[in-house]
Design a protein around this motif. Structure first.
Motif, mmCIF file in Angstrom:
data_model
loop_
_atom_site.group_PDB
_atom_site.id
_atom_site.type_symbol
_atom_site.label_atom_id
_atom_site.label_comp_id
_atom_site.label_asym_id
_atom_site.label_seq_id
_atom_site.Cartn_x
_atom_site.Cartn_y
_atom_site.Cartn_z
ATOM 1 N N ASP B 11 0.819 -1.218 0.000
ATOM 2 C CA ASP B 11 0.000 0.000 0.000
ATOM 3 C C ASP B 11 0.851 1.266 0.000
ATOM 4 O O ASP B 11 0.577 2.210 -0.753
ATOM 5 C CB ASP B 11 -0.931 0.018 1.217
ATOM 6 N N LEU B 14 2.511 1.755 -3.247
ATOM 7 C CA LEU B 14 1.537 2.155 -4.257
ATOM 8 C C LEU B 14 1.289 3.666 -4.220
ATOM 9 O O LEU B 14 1.177 4.327 -5.260
ATOM 10 C CB LEU B 14 0.233 1.394 -4.029
ATOM 11 N N SER B 77 -1.374 0.772 -15.418
ATOM 12 C CA SER B 77 -2.433 -0.194 -15.752
ATOM 13 C C SER B 77 -1.986 -1.627 -15.478
ATOM 14 O O SER B 77 -2.786 -2.448 -15.007
ATOM 15 C CB SER B 77 -2.877 -0.033 -17.198
ATOM 16 N N GLN B 80 -2.345 -2.009 -11.726
ATOM 17 C CA GLN B 80 -3.754 -2.109 -11.360
ATOM 18 C C GLN B 80 -4.312 -3.469 -11.721
ATOM 19 O O GLN B 80 -5.074 -4.072 -10.970
ATOM 20 C CB GLN B 80 -4.552 -1.014 -12.072
ATOM 21 N N SER B 81 -3.918 -3.959 -12.870
ATOM 22 C CA SER B 81 -4.415 -5.247 -13.319
ATOM 23 C C SER B 81 -3.990 -6.371 -12.373
ATOM 24 O O SER B 81 -4.785 -7.231 -11.996
ATOM 25 C CB SER B 81 -3.904 -5.513 -14.725
ATOM 26 N N LEU B 83 -3.046 -6.085 -9.199
ATOM 27 C CA LEU B 83 -3.686 -5.923 -7.899
ATOM 28 C C LEU B 83 -5.156 -6.321 -7.975
ATOM 29 O O LEU B 83 -5.697 -6.937 -7.056
ATOM 30 C CB LEU B 83 -3.550 -4.475 -7.433
ATOM 31 N N LEU B 84 -5.763 -5.979 -9.088
ATOM 32 C CA LEU B 84 -7.175 -6.323 -9.273
ATOM 33 C C LEU B 84 -7.385 -7.828 -9.242
ATOM 34 O O LEU B 84 -8.305 -8.336 -8.595
ATOM 35 C CB LEU B 84 -7.685 -5.751 -10.599
ATOM 36 N N THR B 85 -6.517 -8.535 -9.929
ATOM 37 C CA THR B 85 -6.648 -9.995 -9.961
ATOM 38 C C THR B 85 -6.568 -10.583 -8.559
ATOM 39 O O THR B 85 -7.368 -11.448 -8.187
ATOM 40 C CB THR B 85 -5.559 -10.602 -10.854
ATOM 41 N N PHE B 87 -7.152 -9.035 -5.706
ATOM 42 C CA PHE B 87 -8.301 -8.596 -4.924
ATOM 43 C C PHE B 87 -9.560 -9.376 -5.306
ATOM 44 O O PHE B 87 -10.349 -9.792 -4.452
ATOM 45 C CB PHE B 87 -8.535 -7.100 -5.146
ATOM 46 N N LEU B 88 -9.718 -9.569 -6.590
ATOM 47 C CA LEU B 88 -10.841 -10.338 -7.124
ATOM 48 C C LEU B 88 -10.860 -11.729 -6.503
ATOM 49 O O LEU B 88 -11.904 -12.219 -6.067
ATOM 50 C CB LEU B 88 -10.640 -10.456 -8.636
ATOM 51 N N SER B 90 -9.325 -12.871 -3.720
ATOM 52 C CA SER B 90 -9.499 -12.970 -2.272
ATOM 53 C C SER B 90 -10.866 -12.491 -1.812
ATOM 54 O O SER B 90 -11.417 -13.023 -0.859
ATOM 55 C CB SER B 90 -8.403 -12.183 -1.565
#
Lengths: 129, 129
Positions: B11, B14, B77, B80-81, B83-85, B87-88, B90
């Motif tokens: 964090d 980031l 991007s 973000q991609s 981190l998104l994966t 987060f998705l 978990s």
DNA sequence: TTGGAATTACGAAAGAATTCGTAGATATTC
DNA sequence: GAATATCTACGAATTCTTTCGTAATTCCAA
């Protein structure tokens, strides 16, 4: 002054909550067995987390019998919503649209899912008018 | 055997990357000043992070002058991609649609944004055919 | 009824992330 | 050129999270 409760679970706590959400009130043994389908975790590790979560009021337990039964105190959607807001803020500067675009762009969606999504968008637009 | 590079920032890292992405190559002083608009952070704290990030290859630095200039090595991007994966996985059990629905449901979107979104959906459907 | 199995409580070790103090080097200012 | 400010390097303290060992208790089976 009421104490602000910090209800957001850590990653490990979240995994346990998923088991409780999916299966309803459960014992430590049950949760631990479930977790072990994905990765090895010691029994007392799981127990410890569930005790911590009890302190944090993420779950509560019924201690009438020797084997305690744990139950989620926070709902799945509330928790997802909180975590999403935090993630949105830290990763996408708070822009939900950027996140949605990124998610749709890089993760496959079925025809049916896209239809549902369009439906949702229509509803949102309708309510905006 | 090549070492798997773990490029995903924490964090705090980031937050620093956001400054670099937004402003381009910057000094520690500049980044630290920016961070301090939001919350108090010590100068050496920021410095330390940027040194760690250099080791992790999240950034690189030009050390020609005494005051080093740091530059992001990872794109916004891509980051973000990734981190998104995570987060998705978990938080939403890997279901991008659930996340998208949740995000659209609880975070306001403008008419224009919704139009863009529909445009994107149309494109996806077109390519699916 | 006795010994093994299962359970909880507890503390603490191990790891990861964050924060900062201090030292030393270099630049700037008066 | 001496005092002051700025910068990097580095280690270590702190905090948060994860992991587990051990002890005490209760249950169950032979």
């Amino acid at each position: 002054m009421k104490k602000k409760k910090n209800n957001t679970p850590t990653d490990s706590e979240l995994e346990i909550l998923h088991v409780l959400w999916e299966n309803g009130p459960s014992t430590v043994r049950f949760v631990n067995d479930h977790l072990n389908k994905k990765k090895e975790v010691g029994y007392t590790t799981t127990l410890k987390f569930m005790q911590i979560m009890t302190d944090k009021l993420l779950v509560r337990r019924n201690t009438e019998s020797r084997t305690h039964i744990y139950e989620a105190l926070v709902s799945e959607s509330d928790t997802q919503s909180k975590l999403l807001t935090g993630f949105l803020e830290s990763t996408f500067g708070g822009s939900a649209m950027k996140l949605v675009m990124q998610a749709l762009g890089s993760h496959k969606a079925s025809k049916q899912e896209l239809d549902e999504l369009k439906e949702l968008i229509n509803n949102i637009e309708k309510n905006q008018k």
